[in-house]
Structure formats: structure tokens, C-alpha cells
Design an enzyme around this catalytic site. Structure first.
Site, short mmCIF file in Angstrom:
data_model
loop_
_atom_site.label_atom_id
_atom_site.label_comp_id
_atom_site.label_asym_id
_atom_site.label_seq_id
_atom_site.Cartn_x
_atom_site.Cartn_y
_atom_site.Cartn_z
N ASP A 214 0.87 -1.18 0.00
CA ASP A 214 0.00 0.00 0.00
C ASP A 214 0.91 1.23 0.00
OD1 ASP A 214 -2.23 1.83 0.38
OD2 ASP A 214 -3.37 0.10 1.06
N GLY A 236 4.52 -0.99 -3.60
CA GLY A 236 3.33 -0.42 -2.97
C GLY A 236 2.60 0.59 -3.83
N HIS A 237 1.94 1.53 -3.15
CA HIS A 237 1.04 2.46 -3.83
C HIS A 237 1.48 3.91 -3.80
CE1 HIS A 237 -2.41 -0.71 -3.43
NE2 HIS A 237 -1.47 -1.07 -4.27
N GLY A 238 2.77 4.13 -3.62
CA GLY A 238 3.28 5.46 -3.90
C GLY A 238 3.54 6.37 -2.71
#
Ligand code: NAG
Ligand code: NAG
Ligand code: NAG
Ligand code: NAG
Ligand code: NAG
Ligand code: NAG
Ligand code: NAG
Ligand code: NAG
Ligand code: NAG
Length: 421
Positions: A214, A236-238
Site C-alpha cells: 500500500d 506499494g502504492h506510492g
């Protein structure tokens, strides 16, 4: 003479800084002993988890207010291996403090791990949770809350169940040399294993290494003066601001500087997300010197974050309130865009939660903005290629943002404009 000696002794006592070793009993929960020790020595003390010992943190702990305290983790710490045991604590009637390790405040507090690669790990046994797609009563990891003058260094988390660190309400923190490994050994996905949730004021994050599923960094409302640099994020998501403005919330995020980070095989590079119907302001936010490898969405800004499960995307022409954004700079982004077909592990819907209608998959920047609510958003010094070597694209609506954003603002090929150099 005697008097002088006594004075010296008094001075030594006043400066006394003792180290207290956390008691351990094989097979038993070490949390009550830890709490008792920290309660007895909540100031001018080092609380030491000894090297060579694996401590059983079988229940959650809420630390008292601490003053001049170092929590030093030279041994290993383990959560219960049983999902049900953890769930019983999180959902328990005693009242779960919110995280497995919750700090309630204090001054000059250090949370310090070990530099020995074999020791100092906090093992959450997350794999079992990920394999079972078990998302009920998951604990957050470390809430380093309401601390003034604090340090989080050399910490190592292995397979946390979900969210790792948060710093809400803290001031003047230095968070460095930490490692989070939330990587699944199977095809199951490590959902919601966010790295650092930055809240508070005057925080410096650097030299952190995160492999997760995430956000690597997420900056929440109320955050001011935050620097993040020299770090590594994988999977993940940045590097995210938000989400802000959920349920009409009024956001306030200012002076955020994110720099020198390598984004490897992350879904997003730099990311901003706010919900429609929110309010408030996010301003003066810079992402600079970001390298990306194998990233589908290197730069992604949306003021229209919504829950796909709840209904269709709200229409951007609706004059709902919105979190305003001002002075966003994305500078020196270099790397390769993932444009080969793939499905990220967190995709459990069709279309995926991250799907952008009409995107080509080759966009280096997507600016999904509301008219009249975004000022001075600039993307400059972008050097991107796609994996298939097809042309790089952008998405942008010129009715929503009026300044020169650094590229031709349209849904089409990436064409640099004056502000982009
Ligand atoms: C904390 O202090 C109490 C009272 O002096 C004592 O009984 C207890 O053993 C102490 N706890 C630890 C872990 O040292
Ligand atoms: C803050 O804590 C550190 C140990 O973590 C200690 O060395 C230092 O003296 C403390 N600072 C003050 C002002 O007491
Ligand atoms: C400490 O825990 C980590 C993570 O579970 C593990 O890889 C390591 O082997 C442990 N160290 C020792 C000495 O057992
Ligand atoms: C943020 O930094 C600025 C400039 O150093 C300072 O004036 C301001 O007080 C800081 N804000 C907070 C909330 O500490
Ligand atoms: C913008 O934020 C940076 C820190 O990231 C700070 O140094 C600078 O003073 C801020 N500028 C304004 C105009 O607030
Ligand atoms: C947005 O507008 C389109 C076209 O006018 C309409 O079909 C759709 O239902 C609207 N969506 C929402 C959430 O109101
Ligand atoms: C740009 O936004 C305007 C106003 O919100 C909308 O009418 C138009 O359809 C949008 N253009 C594109 C290409 O999405
Ligand atoms: C917009 O925000 C204002 C001020 O916070 C509030 O009074 C108003 O109800 C909001 N309107 C909507 C449509 O949410
Ligand atoms: C996608 O593109 C089609 C064709 O240009 C257009 O009719 C439609 O409105 C677009 N959808 C969105 C969500 O922008």
C-alpha cells in the site's frame, strides 16, 4: 570536601540514566511485564529488549507518557502467530488502544531498533492473514503519537499484519534507517500494509526502505513541514498525500517536500488523492528527484477519489465542495512507465479500483482536477519512457487547471511546454 562529594553525588543522581531490561518468560506474554517496567521507569531511562531473546508481544500495549526515554529493541519481538488470538485483542472488550504498540505522548522519546541484520525484528506474522484474505480486526503497528522531539531509527518490521507506523500529533521527529518488509511469499497480496503515515509538524523522514502493498508514505490532514528523502519504495502504492476530505472533512496540509526516492514496481509514484465533497486546502507540496522503474502511474493527482464499491464516479462538473490544491510541483521525474498489461495484486474488482477510463496506460502524468479548485500545478523535467517504447502520454483537462502545467494539457501524447523545462 565532604560537602563537595555530596554535591557531585547529587549531580550524578540527577543525571542518572539507567537501562532496564524487559523481563521475558518463555511461552508467556511479555507485554504485562513490559508495561509494568515502562510504567515504573517512564522518564530518564532506556528500556531494553536484549539481543538473543525473542520477546512475546502477545497483547497490545499502550505506553504511558514518556520523558527522556529510549525504547531499544536489540532482541526480536513476535506477535502471536494465531490470527484469532490477535483478533481477540483487537476486537476485545478491554478496549484496543488502536495499534499493537501505542505511544500516548511525551517528550524526547526514541524508538530504536538494531543494526544487527539478524536481530531487532518485529515479526507480525502477516503472511497467514494475507493468505486467508483476513481483514477483520487487523491491528495497526506502531502509533508514535503526540510525541515532541522524537526519533524512530533502525526499526525493522517483518510481515506486519497491516499498517506499519503513524506519527499523528507529533512534533519534531527524525525517522530514519527503518526497514519494512511486507512482502508476500505466496500469490496472496499484503493488503493495507502502508509504510509511514505522516501526521504532525516538522518531521524528517530519511533513508527508509519499504517493500509493501500500500502507500509507502501517506501524509494526512493536519501535517505541516514534512520532509521525506533518500528512500526506497517497492511494490506499494506510492508517495501519497491523502486521502483528504473524506465524508466532507476539511483538510489542511502544508509545506511537504518529498525528494530523492526510488519507486520500484509501485502502482503509483507521486500521488495526491482527495474525495469529492471535502473541503480545505493542500498547498506547497513538492515531489522532486523521483526515479521510477516499472511504475504504471508515475504522477497521479485526483480530486475525485471515490469508492468504486459505492457507486459511479461523481461528475466533475458538479459544483460540490472540494479540497483545494495550490502550488504543487513535480520536478525531475526519471524512469520507465509500466505499460505492459498486468493486474496489480490489490485489484479485486472489474474494472480495477485504480483503472482510469480512457487512459492508454502510457501516461506519465494524470491530473484529474476540478474546475476552479486547483492553482499552480507544475510538472517539469520529466524524462520517461514506456516499456514497449510507445510514446508517453498524459491526461489533463484544461478547463480544470489554467496555469501552464509543463506539458500540453490534454488527453494525448506528452508534449513539453515552457513550464516543463
Ligand atoms: C514495577 O514496580 C512495582 C512496585 O515497585 C514492582 O512490584 C514491579 O515488579 C515493577 N515492575 C518491573 C517489571 O520491574
Ligand atoms: C533525550 O534522550 C536521550 C536518550 O534517548 C538522552 O541522551 C538525552 O540526554 C535526552 N535529552 C534531554 C534534553 O534530556
Ligand atoms: C529475528 O526475526 C526475524 C524475523 O522473523 C528472523 O528472520 C530472524 O531469523 C530472527 N533472528 C533470530 C536470531 O532468530
Ligand atoms: C513550519 O515551518 C515554518 C518555516 O520554518 C515555520 O514558520 C512554521 O511555524 C512551521 N509550522 C509549524 C506548524 O510548525
Ligand atoms: C514551502 O515548503 C517548504 C518546505 O517544504 C518551505 O521551505 C517553504 O518555506 C514553503 N514555502 C511557502 C511559501 O510556504
Ligand atoms: C454523470 O453524468 C452522466 C452524464 O450526464 C450521467 O450518466 C451519470 O449518471 C452522472 N453520474 C453521477 C454520479 O451523477
Ligand atoms: C473537461 O472538463 C469539462 C468541464 O468539467 C467537461 O465538460 C469536458 O468534457 C472535459 N473534457 C474532457 C476531454 O474530459
Ligand atoms: C461547502 O462548504 C461550506 C463551508 O465548509 C459548507 O457550509 C457547505 O455546506 C458545503 N457545501 C456542500 C455542498 O457540501
Ligand atoms: C472516453 O472517451 C470517449 C470517446 O472519446 C468519450 O465519449 C467518453 O466521454 C470518455 N470517458 C471519460 C470518462 O472521459
Amino acid at each position: 570536601m565532604l560537602c563537595g562529594l555530596l554535591l557531585l553525588q547529587a549531580a550524578a543522581l540527577a543525571l542518572a540514566w539507567d537501562t532496564f531490561v524487559v523481563p521475558h518468560t518463555a511461552g508467556a506474554d511479555d507485554t504485562p511485564g513490559l508495561l509494568s517496567l515502562v510504567t515504573n521507569h517512564s522518564s530518564d531511562a532506556t528500556i531494553l529488549f536484549s539481543k538473543g531473546v525473542t520477546y512475546n508481544i502477545f497483547t497490545a500495549i499502550k505506553f504511558p507518557i514518556l520523558t527522556n526515554v529510549e525504547i531499544r529493541i536489540e532482541g526480536n519481538l513476535t506477535y502471536p502467530t494465531s490470527i484469532e488470538e490477535v483478533q481477540a485483542v483487537v476486537g476485545g472488550l478491554q478496549g484496543f488502544p488502536g495499534s499493537w504498540f501505542t505511544f500516548s505522548g511525551g517528550n524526547n522519546v526514541t524508538l530504536r531498533g538494531s543494526t544487527d541484520p539478524k536481530w531487532g525484528w518485529v515479526d507480525g506474522h502477516g503472511q497467514a492473514w494475507w493468505d486467508a484474505v483476513q481483514q477483520v480486526n487487523r491491528p495497526h503497528g506502531w502509533a508514535f503519537s503526540h510525541i515532541t522531539n522524537g526519533v524512530i531509527r533502525d526499526m525493522k518490521l517483518f510481515k506486519p499484519v497491516a499498517w506499519s507506523f503513524s506519527t499523528s500529533g507529533s512534533n519534531n521527529l527524525h525517522v530514519f534507517n527503518n526497514k519494512i518488509l511486507a512482502v508476500s511469499d505466496t500469490s496472496s497480496f499484503p493488503f493495507n500494509t502502508d509504510g509511514f503515515s505522516a501526521g504532525g509538524n516538522n518531521l524528517l523522514f530519511e533513508n527508509n526502505h519499504i517493500e509493501n502493498g500500500d502507500d509507502c508514505l501517506t501524509v494526512g490532514s493536519g501535517a505541516h513541514n514534512i520532509t521525506w528523502r533518500n528512500s526506497y519504495c517497492e511494490g506499494g502504492h506510492g508517495l501519497s498525500i491523502g486521502s483528504l476530505g473524506k465524508g466532507g472533512a476539511v483538510a489542511d496540509v502544508q509545506n511537504i517536500h518529498i525528494e530523492s526516492t526510488l519507486m520500484k514496481s509501485c502502482l503509483y509514484g507521486a500521488r495526491f488523492k482527495s474525495w469529492t465533497g471535502g473541503n480545505g486546502l493542500a498547498r506547497n507540496i513538492t515531489w522532486k528527484d523521483i526515479a521510477f522503474i516499472d511504475v504504471p502511474f508515475p504522477i497521479y493527482v485526483t480530486q475525485n477519489y471515490w469508492d468504486q464499491g459505492v457507486g459511479p464516479k461523481p461528475n466533475s462538473s458538479d459544483t460540490l465542495n472540494n479540497t483545494h490544491i495550490q502550488d504543487f510541483l513535480f520536478q525531475n521525474f526519471v524512469g520507465t512507465i509500466r505499460d505492459k498489461p498486468y493486474v496489480e495484486g490489490s485489484c479485486v474488482s472489474d474494472p480495477c479500483w485504480y483503472a482510469v477510463p480512457n487512459a492508454t496506460g502510457r501516461e506519465v502524468a494524470i491530473l484529474d482536477l476540478y474546475p476552479g479548485t486547483a492553482t499552480n500545478v507544475v510538472v517539469k523535467d520529466v524524462f520517461a519512457t514506456t516499456q514497449t517504447l510507445r510514446p508517453v502520454a498524459v491526461m489533463c483537462n484544461s478547463t480544470a487547471v489554467t496555469n501552464d502545467v509543463g506539458f500540453k494539457c490534454w488527453n494525448g501524447p506528452f508534449i513539453r511546454t515552457k513550464a516543463g523545462f
